[in-house]
Design an enzyme around this catalytic site. Structure first.
Site, PDB file in Angstrom:
ATOM      1  N   ARG A 243       0.952  -1.286   0.246  1.00 35.99           N
ATOM      2  CA  ARG A 243      -0.064  -0.046   0.063  1.00 35.99           C
ATOM      3  C   ARG A 243       0.695   1.312  -0.133  1.00 35.99           C
ATOM      4  O   ARG A 243       0.470   2.145  -0.449  1.00 35.99           O
ATOM      5  CB  ARG A 243      -0.978   0.071   1.153  1.00 35.99           C
ATOM      6  CG  ARG A 243      -1.966  -0.946   0.910  1.00 35.99           C
ATOM      7  CD  ARG A 243      -3.006  -1.319   2.235  1.00 35.99           C
ATOM      8  NE  ARG A 243      -4.033  -2.335   1.860  1.00 35.99           N
ATOM      9  CZ  ARG A 243      -4.426  -3.089   2.505  1.00 35.99           C
ATOM     10  NH1 ARG A 243      -4.405  -3.083   3.783  1.00 35.99           N
ATOM     11  NH2 ARG A 243      -5.549  -3.959   2.055  1.00 35.99           N
ATOM     12  N   TYR A 362      -7.214   0.413  -5.818  1.00 38.49           N
ATOM     13  CA  TYR A 362      -6.753  -0.810  -5.662  1.00 38.49           C
ATOM     14  C   TYR A 362      -5.681  -1.013  -4.382  1.00 38.49           C
ATOM     15  O   TYR A 362      -5.753  -0.241  -3.635  1.00 38.49           O
ATOM     16  CB  TYR A 362      -5.962  -1.209  -6.955  1.00 38.49           C
ATOM     17  CG  TYR A 362      -4.758  -0.525  -7.586  1.00 38.49           C
ATOM     18  CD1 TYR A 362      -4.103   0.471  -6.977  1.00 38.49           C
ATOM     19  CD2 TYR A 362      -4.344  -0.541  -8.960  1.00 38.49           C
ATOM     20  CE1 TYR A 362      -3.374   1.143  -7.552  1.00 38.49           C
ATOM     21  CE2 TYR A 362      -3.353   0.113  -9.348  1.00 38.49           C
ATOM     22  CZ  TYR A 362      -2.800   0.886  -8.909  1.00 38.49           C
ATOM     23  OH  TYR A 362      -1.937   1.672  -9.376  1.00 38.49           O
ATOM     24  N   GLU A 363      -5.317  -2.068  -4.175  1.00 39.82           N
ATOM     25  CA  GLU A 363      -4.623  -2.404  -2.766  1.00 39.82           C
ATOM     26  C   GLU A 363      -5.535  -2.082  -1.659  1.00 39.82           C
ATOM     27  O   GLU A 363      -4.793  -1.667  -0.660  1.00 39.82           O
ATOM     28  CB  GLU A 363      -3.232  -1.907  -2.781  1.00 39.82           C
ATOM     29  CG  GLU A 363      -2.287  -2.599  -3.873  1.00 39.82           C
ATOM     30  CD  GLU A 363      -0.799  -2.591  -3.487  1.00 39.82           C
ATOM     31  OE1 GLU A 363      -0.476  -2.727  -2.372  1.00 39.82           O
ATOM     32  OE2 GLU A 363      -0.039  -2.842  -4.399  1.00 39.82           O
ATOM     33  N   GLY A 364      -6.677  -2.518  -1.913  1.00 48.39           N
ATOM     34  CA  GLY A 364      -7.620  -1.941  -0.715  1.00 48.39           C
ATOM     35  C   GLY A 364      -8.189  -0.683  -0.935  1.00 48.39           C
ATOM     36  O   GLY A 364      -7.451   0.055  -1.105  1.00 48.39           O
TER      37      GLY A 364
END
Ligand code: CAA
Ligand code: FAD
Length: 379
Positions: A243, A362-364
């Site tokens: 992240r 993205y990436e959460g």
């Protein structure tokens, strides 16, 4: 507190900035338009050592740190966010877990090839029905003698199709929810592993995003990363650092848009003076610059914590959240500073604005970052 970068970090920034301006920026708009991935750019990054920045030399890296890594992603994203995420997914999502959880044989083989750039990496977690809710994944890996047989599909995979080594998460115990997930290293060309739809996207269009299909895909047990059932922990801890790579991408995009907006405001004249002379524009630029700097500090801080073996999960979720929201706001304002010209492809700010959006997803998603931060504050 130390705010000064080391001499090596400054040198790396200069090297990556030169490379980005000479080898990445000139084709960035064209690659975006044509949705074209350029392996040659990745190969040049490998020659410069960028594909293995934090790993020890014995595993093919250059023995640097995570601050240098985020500086590299930032500088690349300042001219081309697609190139930034190619490196980020390769390094912090595909290579990091092998460095952290791999046995010696896996490091000497897979990590070495990734670090030297002989192989490009990808990280395959998301599925059509399991994006934010990772534990609900359906892909299964069934033990068969000394092998595992993988069946299922993954979606949205960055570097999908062009990568050589994939870290794939699958359920070895479908009834055990998150405790039943395991991680596997799967090489391109393995029988039963193929590629499906390539997404047509709003932004980061020269970074391929592809579906992966597993049909009776046989993988030797030596390719399992960590222990059976450890996959969820591996996936989550990988994202803790990953992240921050996306935060660095967001900082780069926002800085690129800010630079363009400042230059344009000083040059464009209306009502007999440059538009920068209007407080309405200069205050906008001041707010943009302040938000970019705050994002950069959060990002470098999270990287520094990781480099110094201190807890960095919360810091990384915060940097991704703040820098992603900043990139979206700053690029939108940059288009505004350019007026009608900003809305056209004659200037790069429309591309920066399209590219910025993904950093909130993205990436959460940024809602998930808030969930992660909130849980850490209140647990
Ligand atoms: N490190 C280690 N372990 C962790 C962890 C971490 N960061 N976070 C959670 N865990 C552990 C918990 O301690 C818990 O362990 P126990 O069972 O032993 O108690 C277990 O994992 C389950 O944790 P949760 O109850 O918090 O799990 P959850 O199902 O509620 O999910 C979540 C939590 C944060 C929402 C998680 O599902 C998540 O991160 N979702 C977002 C998915 C995501 O980010 N996907 C990114 C895909 S990659 C990508 O997008 C690539 C790209 O950009 C290029
Ligand atoms: P959903 O989970 O369906 O979410 C939909 C909406 O609901 C979002 O706004 C979300 O924030 C919200 N929401 C969901 N749950 C909650 C909650 N509990 N509280 C509040 N709000 C919630 N994945 C990989 O594994 N590897 C990759 O390399 C990769 N690269 C990607 C590249 C691109 C270009 C894209 C678009 C995606 C990529 N992804 C990758 C997948 C990405 O991580 C997911 O898209 C993301 O995690 C969100 O999942 P979802 O799309 O299924 O949305």
């Amino acid at each position: 507190m130390q705010f000064k970068l080391t001499e090596e970090q400054e040198m790396l920034r200069k090297m990556v900035r030169d490379f980005a301006m000479n080898d990445v920026e000139p084709t960035a708009a064209e690659r975006d338009e044509e949705e074209r991935f350029d392996r040659g750019i990745f190969d040049k990054m490998a020659e410069l050592g960028l594909t293995g920045i934090p790993w020890p030399e014995e595993y093919g890296g250059i023995g640097s740190d995570y601050v240098s890594y985020v500086i590299a992603v930032e500088e690349l994203s300042r001219v081309c966010a697609s190139t930034g995420v190619t490196l980020s997914a390769h390094l912090s999502l595909a290579s990091w877990p092998i460095f952290k959880y791999g046995n010696e044989a896996q490091k000497r083989n897979f990590l070495y090839r990734l670090a030297t750039g002989e192989a490009l990496g990808a990280y395959a977690l998301s599925e059509p029905g399991a994006g934010s809710d990772v534990a609900s994944m359906k892909t299964v890996a069934k033990k068969d003698g000394d092998d595992y047989i993988i069946n299922g599909s993954k979606v949205w995979i960055t570097n999908g199709g062009v990568a050589d080594i994939y870290l794939v998460f699958a359920k070895t115990d479908p009834d055990a929810k998150h405790k039943g997930i395991s991680a596997f290293i799967v090489e391109k060309g393995t029988e039963g592993f193929s590629f499906g739809k390539k997404e047509k996207k709003l932004g980061i269009r020269s970074s391929p995003t592809t579906e992966l299909i597993f049909e009776q895909c046989r993988v030797p047990k030596e390719n399992m990363l960590g222990e059976e059932g450890e996959g969820f922990k591996i996936a989550m801890s990988t994202l803790d650092g990953g992240r921050n790579g996306i935060a660095a991408q967001a900082v780069g995009i926002a800085q690129g848009a800010l630079d363009a907006a400042v230059a344009y405001a000083k040059e464009r004249e209306q009502f007999g003076k440059t538009i920068a002379m209007n407080q309405g524009i200069s205050f906008k630029l001041a707010d943009m610059a302040t938000a970019v700097e705050a994002s950069r500090l959060l990002t470098y801080q999270a990287a520094w914590l990781e480099s110094n073996d201190l807890p960095y999960g919360k810091a990384s979720a915060m940097s991704k959240l703040f820098a992603g929201d900043t990139a979206m706001a700053v690029t939108t304002e940059a288009v505004q500073v350019f007026g009608g010209y900003g809305y056209t492809k004659d200037y790069p700010v429309e591309r920066y604005m399209r590219d910025a959006k993904i950093t909130q997803i993205y990436e959460g998603t940024n809602e998930i970052q808030r969930l992660v931060i909130g849980r850490m504050l209140t647990k």
